[in-house]
Design a protein around this motif. Sequence first.
Motif, PDB file in Angstrom:
ATOM      1  N   PHE A 153      15.062  11.352  -8.385  1.00  0.00           N
ATOM      2  CA  PHE A 153      15.006  12.705  -8.927  1.00  0.00           C
ATOM      3  C   PHE A 153      16.117  13.547  -8.321  1.00  0.00           C
ATOM      4  CE2 PHE A 153      12.456  12.743  -5.122  1.00  0.00           C
ATOM      5  CZ  PHE A 153      12.642  13.992  -4.552  1.00  0.00           C
ATOM      6  N   ASN A 154      16.418  14.666  -8.980  1.00  0.00           N
ATOM      7  CA  ASN A 154      17.426  15.600  -8.498  1.00  0.00           C
ATOM      8  C   ASN A 154      16.759  16.837  -7.919  1.00  0.00           C
ATOM      9  OD1 ASN A 154      19.690  14.080  -9.281  1.00  0.00           O
ATOM     10  ND2 ASN A 154      19.557  14.859 -11.366  1.00  0.00           N
ATOM     11  N   THR A 155      17.403  17.423  -6.914  1.00  0.00           N
ATOM     12  CA  THR A 155      16.887  18.631  -6.295  1.00  0.00           C
ATOM     13  C   THR A 155      18.052  19.494  -5.835  1.00  0.00           C
ATOM     14  OG1 THR A 155      15.456  19.534  -4.569  1.00  0.00           O
ATOM     15  CG2 THR A 155      16.707  17.565  -4.006  1.00  0.00           C
ATOM     16  N   ASP A 156      17.822  20.789  -5.766  1.00  0.00           N
ATOM     17  CA  ASP A 156      18.799  21.708  -5.180  1.00  0.00           C
ATOM     18  C   ASP A 156      18.489  21.961  -3.718  1.00  0.00           C
ATOM     19  OD1 ASP A 156      20.229  22.037  -7.542  1.00  0.00           O
ATOM     20  OD2 ASP A 156      18.935  23.651  -8.234  1.00  0.00           O
ATOM     21  N   ALA A 157      17.388  21.402  -3.235  1.00  0.00           N
ATOM     22  CA  ALA A 157      16.977  21.604  -1.845  1.00  0.00           C
ATOM     23  C   ALA A 157      17.871  20.812  -0.899  1.00  0.00           C
ATOM     24  CB  ALA A 157      15.528  21.181  -1.658  1.00  0.00           C
ATOM     25  N   THR A 158      18.096  21.369   0.272  1.00  0.00           N
ATOM     26  CA  THR A 158      18.879  20.670   1.294  1.00  0.00           C
ATOM     27  C   THR A 158      17.988  20.085   2.382  1.00  0.00           C
ATOM     28  OG1 THR A 158      19.211  22.739   2.485  1.00  0.00           O
ATOM     29  CG2 THR A 158      20.929  22.077   0.913  1.00  0.00           C
ATOM     30  N   GLU A 159      16.727  20.460   2.375  1.00  0.00           N
ATOM     31  CA  GLU A 159      15.749  19.931   3.327  1.00  0.00           C
ATOM     32  C   GLU A 159      14.387  19.989   2.662  1.00  0.00           C
ATOM     33  OE1 GLU A 159      15.354  22.627   6.787  1.00  0.00           O
ATOM     34  OE2 GLU A 159      16.618  23.977   5.644  1.00  0.00           O
ATOM     35  N   GLY A 160      13.419  19.259   3.219  1.00  0.00           N
ATOM     36  CA  GLY A 160      12.115  19.305   2.582  1.00  0.00           C
ATOM     37  C   GLY A 160      11.079  18.402   3.214  1.00  0.00           C
ATOM     38  N   LEU A 161       9.905  18.453   2.607  1.00  0.00           N
ATOM     39  CA  LEU A 161       8.735  17.721   3.060  1.00  0.00           C
ATOM     40  C   LEU A 161       8.295  16.760   1.957  1.00  0.00           C
ATOM     41  CD1 LEU A 161       6.749  20.828   4.338  1.00  0.00           C
ATOM     42  CD2 LEU A 161       8.094  19.249   5.728  1.00  0.00           C
ATOM     43  N   PHE A 162       7.918  15.558   2.359  1.00  0.00           N
ATOM     44  CA  PHE A 162       7.395  14.556   1.446  1.00  0.00           C
ATOM     45  C   PHE A 162       5.948  14.289   1.848  1.00  0.00           C
ATOM     46  CE2 PHE A 162      11.923  14.115   1.451  1.00  0.00           C
ATOM     47  CZ  PHE A 162      12.267  13.723   0.166  1.00  0.00           C
ATOM     48  N   PHE A 163       5.009  14.565   0.955  1.00  0.00           N
ATOM     49  CA  PHE A 163       3.576  14.427   1.236  1.00  0.00           C
ATOM     50  C   PHE A 163       3.051  13.157   0.569  1.00  0.00           C
ATOM     51  CE2 PHE A 163       4.552  18.935   1.261  1.00  0.00           C
ATOM     52  CZ  PHE A 163       3.953  19.364   2.439  1.00  0.00           C
ATOM     53  N   ILE A 164       2.507  12.246   1.361  1.00  0.00           N
ATOM     54  CA  ILE A 164       1.914  11.008   0.860  1.00  0.00           C
ATOM     55  C   ILE A 164       0.422  11.075   1.148  1.00  0.00           C
ATOM     56  CG2 ILE A 164       1.894   8.491   1.025  1.00  0.00           C
ATOM     57  CD1 ILE A 164       4.769   8.978   2.456  1.00  0.00           C
ATOM     58  N   ASN A 165      -0.383  11.075   0.109  1.00  0.00           N
ATOM     59  CA  ASN A 165      -1.827  11.173   0.279  1.00  0.00           C
ATOM     60  C   ASN A 165      -2.483   9.880  -0.196  1.00  0.00           C
ATOM     61  OD1 ASN A 165      -4.318  12.301   0.904  1.00  0.00           O
ATOM     62  ND2 ASN A 165      -4.599  13.014  -1.198  1.00  0.00           N
ATOM     63  N   VAL A 166      -3.017   9.112   0.753  1.00  0.00           N
ATOM     64  CA  VAL A 166      -3.711   7.866   0.426  1.00  0.00           C
ATOM     65  C   VAL A 166      -5.202   8.182   0.349  1.00  0.00           C
ATOM     66  CG1 VAL A 166      -4.251   5.525   1.181  1.00  0.00           C
ATOM     67  CG2 VAL A 166      -1.958   6.460   1.555  1.00  0.00           C
ATOM     68  N   SER A 167      -5.797   7.901  -0.813  1.00  0.00           N
ATOM     69  CA  SER A 167      -7.210   8.248  -1.016  1.00  0.00           C
ATOM     70  C   SER A 167      -8.141   7.038  -1.042  1.00  0.00           C
ATOM     71  CB  SER A 167      -7.374   9.059  -2.299  1.00  0.00           C
ATOM     72  OG  SER A 167      -6.861   8.341  -3.401  1.00  0.00           O
ATOM     73  N   ALA A 168      -7.600   5.824  -1.188  1.00  0.00           N
ATOM     74  CA  ALA A 168      -8.453   4.632  -1.189  1.00  0.00           C
ATOM     75  C   ALA A 168      -7.622   3.394  -0.866  1.00  0.00           C
ATOM     76  CB  ALA A 168      -9.128   4.448  -2.553  1.00  0.00           C
ATOM     77  N   VAL A 169      -8.266   2.435  -0.191  1.00  0.00           N
ATOM     78  CA  VAL A 169      -7.622   1.150   0.109  1.00  0.00           C
ATOM     79  C   VAL A 169      -8.615   0.035  -0.187  1.00  0.00           C
ATOM     80  CG1 VAL A 169      -6.091   2.094   1.875  1.00  0.00           C
ATOM     81  CG2 VAL A 169      -8.316   1.207   2.541  1.00  0.00           C
ATOM     82  N   SER A 170      -8.081  -1.139  -0.488  1.00  0.00           N
ATOM     83  CA  SER A 170      -8.901  -2.318  -0.716  1.00  0.00           C
ATOM     84  C   SER A 170      -8.325  -3.451   0.121  1.00  0.00           C
ATOM     85  CB  SER A 170      -8.866  -2.681  -2.204  1.00  0.00           C
ATOM     86  OG  SER A 170      -9.568  -3.879  -2.423  1.00  0.00           O
ATOM     87  N   ALA A 171      -9.162  -4.064   0.941  1.00  0.00           N
ATOM     88  CA  ALA A 171      -8.734  -5.145   1.849  1.00  0.00           C
ATOM     89  C   ALA A 171      -7.749  -4.582   2.879  1.00  0.00           C
ATOM     90  CB  ALA A 171      -8.181  -6.316   1.068  1.00  0.00           C
TER      91      ALA A 171
END
Length: 124
Positions: free
Chosen positions: A28-46
């Motif tokens: 993706f494209n952005t005009d931001a020079t810095e930022g936050l990436f949020f990874i939300n894991v809601s379920a796992v199997s094994a």
Amino acid sequence: YLSGVNMCKKPELIFSSSARTATLSATFNTDATEGLFFINVSAVSATPSVTFAIDGVSPAGTTYNILTSAAITGTGLTVLRVSPHLTAAANTVAKDILPQAIKVTATHADADSITYSMYFMGME
């Protein structure tokens, strides 16, 4: 608030919440020079394991790594940060700037299911 100027943009969806078992990527494209990436894991199997690589894309289309997360194996929120104003920390913070084009790759170590979403919030 990362660099003394609070210019947050609205969150951008990178990966919608879904159970996954295979590697995928998004650019993706952005005009931001810095930022936050949020990874939300809601379920796992094994015993799933996934890492997230944040790569810059040069004007010629070549990718280069900015930050790669540690392996994520359980539920919860992981935040990856990119800013020239922060102190680098392995697998969580990159002291760098973001280019206009960013490629994010979620690499799955096995075929065990893990449900996650990922958002980006850019700052200027």
